[in-house]
Design an enzyme around this catalytic site. Structure first.
Site, PDB file in Angstrom:
ATOM      1  N   SER A 202      -4.203  -0.412  -1.195  1.00 27.26           N
ATOM      2  CA  SER A 202      -3.525  -0.881  -2.398  1.00 27.26           C
ATOM      3  C   SER A 202      -3.993  -2.294  -2.739  1.00 27.26           C
ATOM      4  O   SER A 202      -4.613  -2.977  -1.924  1.00 27.26           O
ATOM      5  CB  SER A 202      -2.008  -0.868  -2.199  1.00 27.26           C
ATOM      6  OG  SER A 202      -1.645  -1.686  -1.094  1.00 27.26           O
TER       7      SER A 202
ATOM      8  N   ARG B 291      -2.093   1.386  20.748  1.00 24.10           N
ATOM      9  CA  ARG B 291      -1.338   0.321  20.089  1.00 24.10           C
ATOM     10  C   ARG B 291      -0.680   0.782  18.792  1.00 24.10           C
ATOM     11  O   ARG B 291      -0.434   0.000  17.880  1.00 24.10           O
ATOM     12  CB  ARG B 291      -2.231  -0.892  19.822  1.00 24.10           C
ATOM     13  CG  ARG B 291      -2.849  -1.480  21.083  1.00 24.10           C
ATOM     14  CD  ARG B 291      -3.468  -2.834  20.842  1.00 24.10           C
ATOM     15  NE  ARG B 291      -4.058  -3.364  22.063  1.00 24.10           N
ATOM     16  CZ  ARG B 291      -4.349  -4.637  22.263  1.00 24.10           C
ATOM     17  NH1 ARG B 291      -4.093  -5.521  21.306  1.00 24.10           N
ATOM     18  NH2 ARG B 291      -4.895  -5.034  23.390  1.00 24.10           N
TER      19      ARG B 291
ATOM     20  N   GLY C  37      -4.850   1.091   5.550  1.00 30.48           N
ATOM     21  CA  GLY C  37      -4.295   0.063   6.406  1.00 30.48           C
ATOM     22  C   GLY C  37      -3.154   0.588   7.258  1.00 30.48           C
ATOM     23  O   GLY C  37      -3.054   0.288   8.453  1.00 30.48           O
TER      24      GLY C  37
ATOM     25  N   ASP D   4       0.913  -3.283  -7.475  1.00 34.76           N
ATOM     26  CA  ASP D   4       1.725  -4.340  -8.080  1.00 34.76           C
ATOM     27  C   ASP D   4       0.837  -5.192  -8.987  1.00 34.76           C
ATOM     28  O   ASP D   4      -0.392  -5.114  -8.905  1.00 34.76           O
ATOM     29  CB  ASP D   4       2.399  -5.204  -7.009  1.00 34.76           C
ATOM     30  CG  ASP D   4       1.402  -5.817  -6.047  1.00 34.76           C
ATOM     31  OD1 ASP D   4       1.107  -7.007  -6.208  1.00 34.76           O
ATOM     32  OD2 ASP D   4       0.913  -5.117  -5.137  1.00 34.76           O
TER      33      ASP D   4
ATOM     34  N   ARG E  41       3.535   5.153  -4.832  1.00 35.71           N
ATOM     35  CA  ARG E  41       2.374   4.688  -4.079  1.00 35.71           C
ATOM     36  C   ARG E  41       1.723   5.861  -3.355  1.00 35.71           C
ATOM     37  O   ARG E  41       0.508   5.943  -3.242  1.00 35.71           O
ATOM     38  CB  ARG E  41       2.791   3.615  -3.059  1.00 35.71           C
ATOM     39  CG  ARG E  41       3.233   2.319  -3.705  1.00 35.71           C
ATOM     40  CD  ARG E  41       3.504   1.250  -2.677  1.00 35.71           C
ATOM     41  NE  ARG E  41       4.026   0.041  -3.290  1.00 35.71           N
ATOM     42  CZ  ARG E  41       3.814  -1.178  -2.834  1.00 35.71           C
ATOM     43  NH1 ARG E  41       3.083  -1.358  -1.754  1.00 35.71           N
ATOM     44  NH2 ARG E  41       4.331  -2.223  -3.437  1.00 35.71           N
TER      45      ARG E  41
ATOM     46  N   ARG F 117       0.031   6.330   6.866  1.00 38.77           N
ATOM     47  CA  ARG F 117      -0.714   6.917   5.758  1.00 38.77           C
ATOM     48  C   ARG F 117      -1.931   7.675   6.273  1.00 38.77           C
ATOM     49  O   ARG F 117      -2.363   8.659   5.668  1.00 38.77           O
ATOM     50  CB  ARG F 117      -1.147   5.836   4.776  1.00 38.77           C
ATOM     51  CG  ARG F 117      -0.032   5.353   3.873  1.00 38.77           C
ATOM     52  CD  ARG F 117      -0.560   4.430   2.798  1.00 38.77           C
ATOM     53  NE  ARG F 117       0.500   3.999   1.904  1.00 38.77           N
ATOM     54  CZ  ARG F 117       0.329   3.139   0.916  1.00 38.77           C
ATOM     55  NH1 ARG F 117      -0.877   2.620   0.710  1.00 38.77           N
ATOM     56  NH2 ARG F 117       1.330   2.794   0.137  1.00 38.77           N
TER      57      ARG F 117
ATOM     58  N   ARG G 244     -12.591   2.264   2.606  1.00 41.21           N
ATOM     59  CA  ARG G 244     -11.202   1.792   2.619  1.00 41.21           C
ATOM     60  C   ARG G 244     -10.444   2.446   1.469  1.00 41.21           C
ATOM     61  O   ARG G 244     -10.914   2.491   0.328  1.00 41.21           O
ATOM     62  CB  ARG G 244     -11.158   0.268   2.489  1.00 41.21           C
ATOM     63  CG  ARG G 244      -9.774  -0.282   2.151  1.00 41.21           C
ATOM     64  CD  ARG G 244      -9.654  -1.757   2.447  1.00 41.21           C
ATOM     65  NE  ARG G 244      -8.629  -2.391   1.645  1.00 41.21           N
ATOM     66  CZ  ARG G 244      -7.313  -2.215   1.781  1.00 41.21           C
ATOM     67  NH1 ARG G 244      -6.860  -1.376   2.703  1.00 41.21           N
ATOM     68  NH2 ARG G 244      -6.462  -2.853   1.006  1.00 41.21           N
TER      69      ARG G 244
END
Length: 231
Positions: free
Chosen positions: A90, A43, A20, A201, A214, A24, A87
């Site tokens: 998290s 963008r 996402g 989480d 993470r 990353r 994908r």
């Protein structure tokens, strides 16, 4: 080029990893790909193409939520010929036996609504992962991994504890914000798709990983995704 992707023809690989966060995407490309080249930054959504063990790979950010992912996945498939889309993101755990840092392989993805909902009208379509990718990712796991259904939410700040209770009751493993639309688009265009998620989480306990941890979990997901795509 498309409205949202600035890559030239031939600059996007048939295999795409989809975090996402665009930063990353950059981190993963620098860490895992040989000859990683920035092919789009339209963008602020970064995309890099390189090779992994000789195989062409693109790592492309998708932003947060199904509407954003839908834009990029539609264009990657329709305009650039992407065939395998994984994908790497998290999720929040919904079951007591799932711990922080565990990996969840999303076999299916339930949702209240998605950008594709209007196509099906009164029917509740049940999107699922590509079985071949799922089994190969499971075989590539080196730590705790859970396989099953997840919930794709349309919102991040959700005030529905009653819904979380029912999801837990019905065995839903985790919640995130993109997979249901990814799997629906893959089915529509007859492509392969999988979501590999690290538990960052826990919805039941309130625990959460710090940023540094993470990153470590993300590394394991990328390795699993690459091995699933090419072994």
């Amino acid at each position: 080029m498309t409205f949202h992707i600035g890559a030239k023809p031939g600059e996007i690989a048939e295999t795409c990893l989809l975090p996402g966060d665009p930063y990353r995407a950059r981190w993963a490309a620098e860490r895992f790909l040989d000859g990683a080249t920035l092919v789009s930054e339209t963008r602020g959504m970064l995309a890099y193409t390189g090779t992994w063990q000789g195989h062409p790979v693109t790592i492309h950010g998708t932003g947060m939520g199904m509407p954003s992912l839908s834009i990029y996945v539609n264009e990657l498939i329709r305009d650039y010929g992407a065939k395998t889309l994984i994908r790497v993101g998290s999720c929040g755990a919904l079951q007591p036996d799932i711990a922080l840092r565990d990996v969840v392989l999303a076999q299916s993805a339930s949702t209240i609504g998605s950008p594709s909902s209007s196509i099906f009208r009164e029917m509740r379509y049940a999107p699922v992962a590509d079985f071949g990718l799922l089994t190969k990712a499971h075989a590539a796991a080196t730590g705790p991994v859970h396989v099953g259904g997840i919930f794709t939410s349309y919102t991040f700040y959700d005030e529905r504890p009653d819904l979380n209770d029912q999801l837990q009751r019905h065995g839903c493993l985790a919640v995130e914000m993109e997979t249901a639309e990814l799997y629906t688009l893959a089915a529509r265009y007859q492509r392969r798709a999988l979501s590999i998620l690290t538990v960052s989480d826990h919805i039941l306990t309130g625990e959460a990983l710090p940023s540094a941890d993470r990153e470590t979990g993300f590394s394991a997901m990328v390795e699993m995704a690459l091995r699933a795509a090419f072994t």
